[in-house]
Design a protein around this motif. Structure first.
Motif, short mmCIF file in Angstrom:
data_model
loop_
_atom_site.label_atom_id
_atom_site.label_comp_id
_atom_site.label_asym_id
_atom_site.label_seq_id
_atom_site.Cartn_x
_atom_site.Cartn_y
_atom_site.Cartn_z
N GLU A 141 -52.90 -21.38 8.36
CA GLU A 141 -54.10 -21.97 8.95
C GLU A 141 -53.76 -22.82 10.17
OE1 GLU A 141 -57.22 -22.47 5.24
OE2 GLU A 141 -55.54 -23.87 5.36
N GLU A 142 -52.67 -23.56 10.08
CA GLU A 142 -52.25 -24.40 11.22
C GLU A 142 -51.86 -23.55 12.41
OE1 GLU A 142 -49.17 -26.81 9.63
OE2 GLU A 142 -50.54 -28.14 8.51
N GLN A 143 -51.18 -22.41 12.16
CA GLN A 143 -50.77 -21.54 13.26
C GLN A 143 -51.98 -20.84 13.90
OE1 GLN A 143 -47.94 -18.99 11.37
NE2 GLN A 143 -46.24 -20.42 11.54
N GLY A 158 -55.09 -22.07 13.73
CA GLY A 158 -56.02 -23.08 14.22
C GLY A 158 -57.40 -22.95 13.59
#
Length: 291
Positions: A42-44, A46
């Motif tokens: 999810e962080e990658q 965004g």
């Protein structure tokens, strides 16, 4: 491009069962490990892929779109990996060959091939002389009185037969000449029941009258019986060479029976040049052909 495949796989499985715990069970991971992998994803990206509730998770709108796009790709990738793995695991060459040939010639040389080609599996199917080769084999080595009826045949070498016995019998009968043949049992392979008579004809023995003839259904049985002192055997050369070099057998007479018997390598199908099977067939031909 830096997104790890394992994170995508964890996401797809969690999206199917809507449970990090159940996904972890299928992946043999802990729920926290699955949660961590998806958090990194999810962080990658965004974006949020899941709505996390106290006792449940649900896909977000973006998560559903991402799942529909990624899941077919992951399935295809897993299928490709599985197919390729099976191909590698099943890379086995099956060769059928007479048991005496395998024992005395083939197996002693096989280490050379195995050492140079550790990634290729071999399956040896031994058969008794005269028996039908396995139809499931990729290659067959056969003993025949003439060229086998096959589309692709390589001649390896002819064989000849020589009278032999163990050292004890040799010492007892070496000075008796051909009279020993009427005093000692004569041993032969049942596929050549008249071989002793043919040998006697070649030696111009007019009064050939064997005391007893004992037949075996395997050449290994013939050679073994002679080694044990059962009688005098007609054993094939060059396969029995090791028996003579180790002095398990001794030639009682120098005269040999030369026949049309030959070993052949038979290919059951055309082989793609440069393939593993092609390389193996070339090794067999080069190793066992005797000009």
């Amino acid at each position: 491009m830096q997104t790890p495949i394992r994170g995508l796989r964890s996401f797809c499985i969690a999206a199917k069962c809507l449970s990090f715990k159940h996904a972890a069970s299928q992946l043999f991971l802990t729920p926290s490990a699955v949660s961590h992998q998806i958090k990194q994803l999810e962080e990658q990206l965004g974006i949020s892929l899941f709505e996390r509730q106290t006792r449940a998770i649900a896909l977000t709108s973006a998560g559903k779109q991402f799942y529909n796009a990624v899941n077919p790709l992951i399935n295809e990738l897993e299928s490709t990996i599985s197919d390729f793995t099976n191909i590698q695991q099943n890379k086995t060459i099956v060769i059928s060959l007479p048991e005496f040939f395998a024992s005395e010639l083939f197996v002693p040389k096989l280490g050379e091939w195995a050492e140079k080609n550790p990634e290729i599996n071999l399956q040896l199917e031994t058969i008794k002389s005269g028996a039908q080769s396995s139809s499931a084999s990729d290659l067959s080595i056969v003993l025949a009185n003439g060229k086998p009826n096959a589309s692709i045949v390589h001649e390896l070498f002819p064989i000849r037969y020589v009278p032999a016995c163990n050292k004890k019998l040799y010492k007892k009968w070496v000075n008796s000449g051909y009279s020993a043949l009427s005093q000692v049992p004569l041993i032969l392979h049942q596929s050549r029941p008249w071989s002793w008579h043919q040998w006697a004809d070649r030696c111009n023995i007019l009064d050939f009258d064997p005391k007893q003839i004992i037949q075996f259904d395997s050449m290994f049985g013939v050679a073994r019986a002679a080694q044990q002192g059962m009688g005098i055997a007609l054993v094939p050369l060059p396969m029995s060479r090791a028996w003579f070099s180790e002095e398990l057998l001794v030639k009682l007479f120098d005269h040999e029976l030369v026949t049309n018997d030959r070993y052949y390598l038979v290919q059951h199908d055309r082989i793609e040049e440069g393939s593993d099977l092609s390389l193996f067939a070339e090794w067999v031909t080069e190793t066992f052909s005797i000009n």
